[in-house]
Design an enzyme around this catalytic site. Sequence first.
Site, short mmCIF file in Angstrom:
data_model
loop_
_atom_site.label_atom_id
_atom_site.label_comp_id
_atom_site.label_asym_id
_atom_site.label_seq_id
_atom_site.Cartn_x
_atom_site.Cartn_y
_atom_site.Cartn_z
N TYR A 1 0.84 -1.21 0.00
CA TYR A 1 0.00 0.00 0.00
C TYR A 1 0.88 1.25 0.00
O TYR A 1 0.63 2.21 -0.74
CB TYR A 1 -0.88 -0.07 1.25
CG TYR A 1 -1.85 1.06 1.47
CD1 TYR A 1 -3.09 1.07 0.84
CD2 TYR A 1 -1.55 2.08 2.36
CE1 TYR A 1 -4.00 2.10 1.09
CE2 TYR A 1 -2.45 3.10 2.60
CZ TYR A 1 -3.67 3.10 1.97
OH TYR A 1 -4.56 4.11 2.22
N LYS B 1 0.99 4.14 -2.72
CA LYS B 1 0.49 5.47 -2.32
C LYS B 1 1.55 6.56 -2.50
O LYS B 1 1.19 7.71 -2.76
CB LYS B 1 0.02 5.44 -0.87
CG LYS B 1 -1.33 4.76 -0.69
CD LYS B 1 -2.41 5.41 -1.54
CE LYS B 1 -3.81 5.17 -1.05
NZ LYS B 1 -4.83 5.69 -1.99
#
Length: 307
Positions: free
Chosen positions: A164, A168
């Site tokens: 993630y 991101k």
Amino acid sequence: MDGISFDGRVVIVTGAGNGLGRSHALEFARRGARVVVNDLGGNINGGDEGTASVAQAVVDEISAFGGQAVANGDSVAEGERIVECALDMFGQVDVLVNNAGIIRNALFHQMTLADWEIALKVHLDGAFRTTHAAWPHMRTRQYGRVIMTSSMSGLYGMPTQANYCAAKLGVHGLTQSLAIEGRERNIMVNTIAPVSASRLTEAFWTPEMMQTIVPGMVTPLVVMLGHEACPATGALYEVGGGLINRMRWERSRGARWDVGKDFTAEDVLSAWSSIEDFSESDHPDSAASSAAILVAHIERRKGVPLD
Ligand code: NAI
């Protein structure tokens, strides 16, 4: 509506069936935008087939107050279909909010390739696919506003979220390049790193915090960045719970050695306190401004002994 109006504008919000995206979609619609409410209606791990009714429920809310919206159940992993939907239904795309997201947490040594790939697919490829499809249209019309959704995890790191976090921070890399490419066509691209109560964060915050940091405290910044009055491009903002802060790079005072002179790992260790010294820092905001210090150093230090 006086002030920030979206009359005549078409806005795509991905992942708009829940949480932040729903809040953004409702507010754009309240302000006169025609909104594509995209959501495949999946679970937080991105592991199931999903249901189109999640997006439709938000469209129903918008219709209930007289707004205009259409539901779209495609995955951002096929983001061009979402853009096609906007063009088919409304004939244009002015604003794209890349918001859809999932989490697939695991400690890195236990993270599978599937965990890694799905995080990259939804967050980074999804932002790419959707923006890449909207981009030529925005270039032709010489108008566009794109908002990417990053995360504090991406900015600072978070155990169990390597997949993630990588995705991101990647979306802000996309923002920074697209901001430069888009500027001359009046396409502005910015990133938010939100904090908000949502089903993604209910395991993280206390019930009291969940009631306090509502998505509506993130949406005003997104709406402002989506408007023609948007004063920024290529920027990154932390936002949530009533706070909005701009983030930027900071470069330490650093160490310098004469051009053409060898220096060693021991020299680097000796200079460590200068390398880590932010007391005389600067804030490069482009590759050119970063490189300028190198060019100046080379010019200044050619054959000149260190002070
Ligand atoms: P949420 O789970 O409430 O909403 C995300 C929505 O995205 C869901 O409705 C889901 O069905 C949809 N979605 C997931 N995969 C999709 C796909 N492939 N295509 C289309 N839709 C898809 O979560 P929340 O918190 O509202 O998250 C929104 C964004 O904000 C995400 O990108 C998340 O990573 C980011 N974020 C949220 C934070 C928070 O504090 N809530 C913190 C940092 C980032």
